[in-house]
Design a protein around this motif. Structure first.
Motif, PDB file in Angstrom:
ATOM      1  N   MET A   1      10.807  -8.567  -0.673  1.00 28.02           N
ATOM      2  CA  MET A   1       9.894  -7.765   0.137  1.00 28.02           C
ATOM      3  C   MET A   1      10.531  -6.429   0.471  1.00 28.02           C
ATOM      4  O   MET A   1       9.859  -5.413   0.453  1.00 28.02           O
ATOM      5  CB  MET A   1       9.526  -8.500   1.427  1.00 28.02           C
ATOM      6  CG  MET A   1       8.642  -9.726   1.234  1.00 28.02           C
ATOM      7  SD  MET A   1       6.977  -9.292   0.777  1.00 28.02           S
ATOM      8  CE  MET A   1       6.300  -8.857   2.336  1.00 28.02           C
ATOM      9  N   ALA A   2      11.833  -6.456   0.773  1.00 27.45           N
ATOM     10  CA  ALA A   2      12.522  -5.221   1.123  1.00 27.45           C
ATOM     11  C   ALA A   2      12.548  -4.269  -0.073  1.00 27.45           C
ATOM     12  O   ALA A   2      12.350  -3.063   0.071  1.00 27.45           O
ATOM     13  CB  ALA A   2      13.940  -5.512   1.605  1.00 27.45           C
ATOM     14  N   GLU A   3      12.786  -4.830  -1.266  1.00 27.14           N
ATOM     15  CA  GLU A   3      12.812  -3.992  -2.464  1.00 27.14           C
ATOM     16  C   GLU A   3      11.438  -3.374  -2.731  1.00 27.14           C
ATOM     17  O   GLU A   3      11.322  -2.200  -3.087  1.00 27.14           O
ATOM     18  CB  GLU A   3      13.265  -4.807  -3.673  1.00 27.14           C
ATOM     19  CG  GLU A   3      14.740  -5.135  -3.680  1.00 27.14           C
ATOM     20  CD  GLU A   3      15.139  -5.995  -4.874  1.00 27.14           C
ATOM     21  OE1 GLU A   3      14.323  -6.166  -5.800  1.00 27.14           O
ATOM     22  OE2 GLU A   3      16.269  -6.489  -4.851  1.00 27.14           O
ATOM     23  N   LEU A   4      10.388  -4.158  -2.548  1.00 30.45           N
ATOM     24  CA  LEU A   4       9.032  -3.660  -2.732  1.00 30.45           C
ATOM     25  C   LEU A   4       8.722  -2.564  -1.717  1.00 30.45           C
ATOM     26  O   LEU A   4       8.118  -1.541  -2.058  1.00 30.45           O
ATOM     27  CB  LEU A   4       8.027  -4.805  -2.615  1.00 30.45           C
ATOM     28  CG  LEU A   4       6.569  -4.457  -2.886  1.00 30.45           C
ATOM     29  CD1 LEU A   4       6.409  -3.907  -4.300  1.00 30.45           C
ATOM     30  CD2 LEU A   4       5.702  -5.684  -2.715  1.00 30.45           C
ATOM     31  N   PHE A   5       9.148  -2.774  -0.475  1.00 31.25           N
ATOM     32  CA  PHE A   5       8.955  -1.757   0.557  1.00 31.25           C
ATOM     33  C   PHE A   5       9.648  -0.465   0.155  1.00 31.25           C
ATOM     34  O   PHE A   5       9.070   0.615   0.262  1.00 31.25           O
ATOM     35  CB  PHE A   5       9.480  -2.249   1.911  1.00 31.25           C
ATOM     36  CG  PHE A   5       9.483  -1.158   2.948  1.00 31.25           C
ATOM     37  CD1 PHE A   5       8.312  -0.787   3.574  1.00 31.25           C
ATOM     38  CD2 PHE A   5      10.666  -0.485   3.277  1.00 31.25           C
ATOM     39  CE1 PHE A   5       8.311   0.226   4.514  1.00 31.25           C
ATOM     40  CE2 PHE A   5      10.668   0.527   4.212  1.00 31.25           C
ATOM     41  CZ  PHE A   5       9.490   0.881   4.833  1.00 31.25           C
ATOM     42  N   GLN A   7      10.479   0.548  -2.805  1.00 31.77           N
ATOM     43  CA  GLN A   7       9.790   1.115  -3.976  1.00 31.77           C
ATOM     44  C   GLN A   7       8.577   1.932  -3.537  1.00 31.77           C
ATOM     45  O   GLN A   7       8.385   3.062  -3.991  1.00 31.77           O
ATOM     46  CB  GLN A   7       9.318  -0.024  -4.878  1.00 31.77           C
ATOM     47  CG  GLN A   7       9.862   0.019  -6.250  1.00 31.77           C
ATOM     48  CD  GLN A   7       9.334  -1.170  -7.059  1.00 31.77           C
ATOM     49  OE1 GLN A   7       8.676  -2.078  -6.547  1.00 31.77           O
ATOM     50  NE2 GLN A   7       9.639  -1.154  -8.324  1.00 31.77           N
ATOM     51  N   ASN A   8       7.789   1.372  -2.657  1.00 29.64           N
ATOM     52  CA  ASN A   8       6.600   2.075  -2.158  1.00 29.64           C
ATOM     53  C   ASN A   8       6.972   3.266  -1.286  1.00 29.64           C
ATOM     54  O   ASN A   8       6.325   4.301  -1.328  1.00 29.64           O
ATOM     55  CB  ASN A   8       5.697   1.128  -1.368  1.00 29.64           C
ATOM     56  CG  ASN A   8       4.935   0.196  -2.266  1.00 29.64           C
ATOM     57  OD1 ASN A   8       4.656   0.508  -3.410  1.00 29.64           O
ATOM     58  ND2 ASN A   8       4.602  -0.971  -1.744  1.00 29.64           N
ATOM     59  N   TYR A   9       8.013   3.114  -0.523  1.00 30.90           N
ATOM     60  CA  TYR A   9       8.455   4.192   0.359  1.00 30.90           C
ATOM     61  C   TYR A   9       8.971   5.374  -0.462  1.00 30.90           C
ATOM     62  O   TYR A   9       8.682   6.525  -0.150  1.00 30.90           O
ATOM     63  CB  TYR A   9       9.541   3.682   1.315  1.00 30.90           C
ATOM     64  CG  TYR A   9      10.024   4.732   2.278  1.00 30.90           C
ATOM     65  CD1 TYR A   9       9.256   5.072   3.388  1.00 30.90           C
ATOM     66  CD2 TYR A   9      11.237   5.387   2.079  1.00 30.90           C
ATOM     67  CE1 TYR A   9       9.692   6.043   4.266  1.00 30.90           C
ATOM     68  CE2 TYR A   9      11.682   6.354   2.944  1.00 30.90           C
ATOM     69  CZ  TYR A   9      10.904   6.680   4.044  1.00 30.90           C
ATOM     70  OH  TYR A   9      11.331   7.644   4.918  1.00 30.90           O
ATOM     71  N   ASN A  10       9.748   5.084  -1.498  1.00 29.61           N
ATOM     72  CA  ASN A  10      10.342   6.140  -2.317  1.00 29.61           C
ATOM     73  C   ASN A  10       9.362   6.751  -3.314  1.00 29.61           C
ATOM     74  O   ASN A  10       9.572   7.871  -3.782  1.00 29.61           O
ATOM     75  CB  ASN A  10      11.570   5.609  -3.069  1.00 29.61           C
ATOM     76  CG  ASN A  10      12.712   5.300  -2.127  1.00 29.61           C
ATOM     77  OD1 ASN A  10      12.886   5.972  -1.112  1.00 29.61           O
ATOM     78  ND2 ASN A  10      13.484   4.273  -2.439  1.00 29.61           N
ATOM     79  N   ASN A  11       8.306   6.050  -3.665  1.00 23.25           N
ATOM     80  CA  ASN A  11       7.334   6.564  -4.629  1.00 23.25           C
ATOM     81  C   ASN A  11       5.915   6.279  -4.128  1.00 23.25           C
ATOM     82  O   ASN A  11       5.230   5.386  -4.618  1.00 23.25           O
ATOM     83  CB  ASN A  11       7.564   5.929  -6.006  1.00 23.25           C
ATOM     84  CG  ASN A  11       6.875   6.708  -7.095  1.00 23.25           C
ATOM     85  OD1 ASN A  11       6.171   7.674  -6.837  1.00 23.25           O
ATOM     86  ND2 ASN A  11       7.076   6.269  -8.321  1.00 23.25           N
TER      87      ASN A  11
END
Length: 125
Positions: A1-5, A7-11
Motif C-alpha cells: 500500500m505504501a509503494e502504491l501511495f 507511486q501515485n504521489y510521485n506521478n
C-alpha cells in the motif's frame, strides 16, 4: 500500500480522476476547435451585413464530394454556402465536423445562428 501511495504521489498523471479530467479537457478543446469556423462565418456575415438564409437552408448540408464537384446547384443561403466554400477551400476541421457529426450536433441551424448573433450583439452593445 505504501509503494502504491508513493507511486501515485510521485506521478499524479496516473491517477484515475486526473486521467478522466485530462480526457475531458481534450474533448472540450476539440469541440471548441470544431465550432471556430462556424462562429467565424456567422460573425463574418453579420459584420458584412449579409443575410444568412436562403430558400432551402434546413437539413443536411450538401457538401461537395470533390474539389471539382460544386455540390448541389440549389442555393442553400449565404451561411451554408459560405460553409461549403470554406470546406472547398480546404478547411478540413470544418469538413470533418460536418461529415462526422449527427445532424443535431452540427451547430448550423437557424436557431444556433440566432443565438450566436444575439450573443455578439449583447457583447458589443
Amino acid at each position: 500500500m505504501a509503494e502504491l501511495f508513493l507511486q501515485n504521489y510521485n506521478n499524479p498523471k496516473l491517477q484515475i480522476h486526473n486521467l478522466l479530467n485530462t480526457k475531458r479537457m481534450q474533448e472540450i478543446k476539440e469541440n471548441q476547435e470544431r465550432l471556430i469556423p462556424i462562429i467565424e462565418s456567422i460573425i463574418f456575415l453579420g459584420r458584412q451585413n449579409i443575410p444568412f438564409r436562403g430558400h432551402r437552408d434546413d437539413g443536411q448540408l450538401d457538401l461537395p464530394s470533390t474539389i471539382e464537384d460544386g455540390g448541389s446547384s440549389i442555393n442553400e443561403g449565404n451561411f451554408r454556402e459560405l460553409l461549403k466554400f470554406r470546406v472547398k477551400a480546404g478547411d478540413s476541421t470544418l469538413e470533418n465536423h460536418l461529415k462526422n457529426s449527427s445532424s443535431k450536433t452540427t451547430y448550423i441551424s437557424k436557431t444556433i445562428q440566432n443565438e450566436r448573433l444575439d450573443q455578439q450583439c449583447v457583447k458589443h452593445a
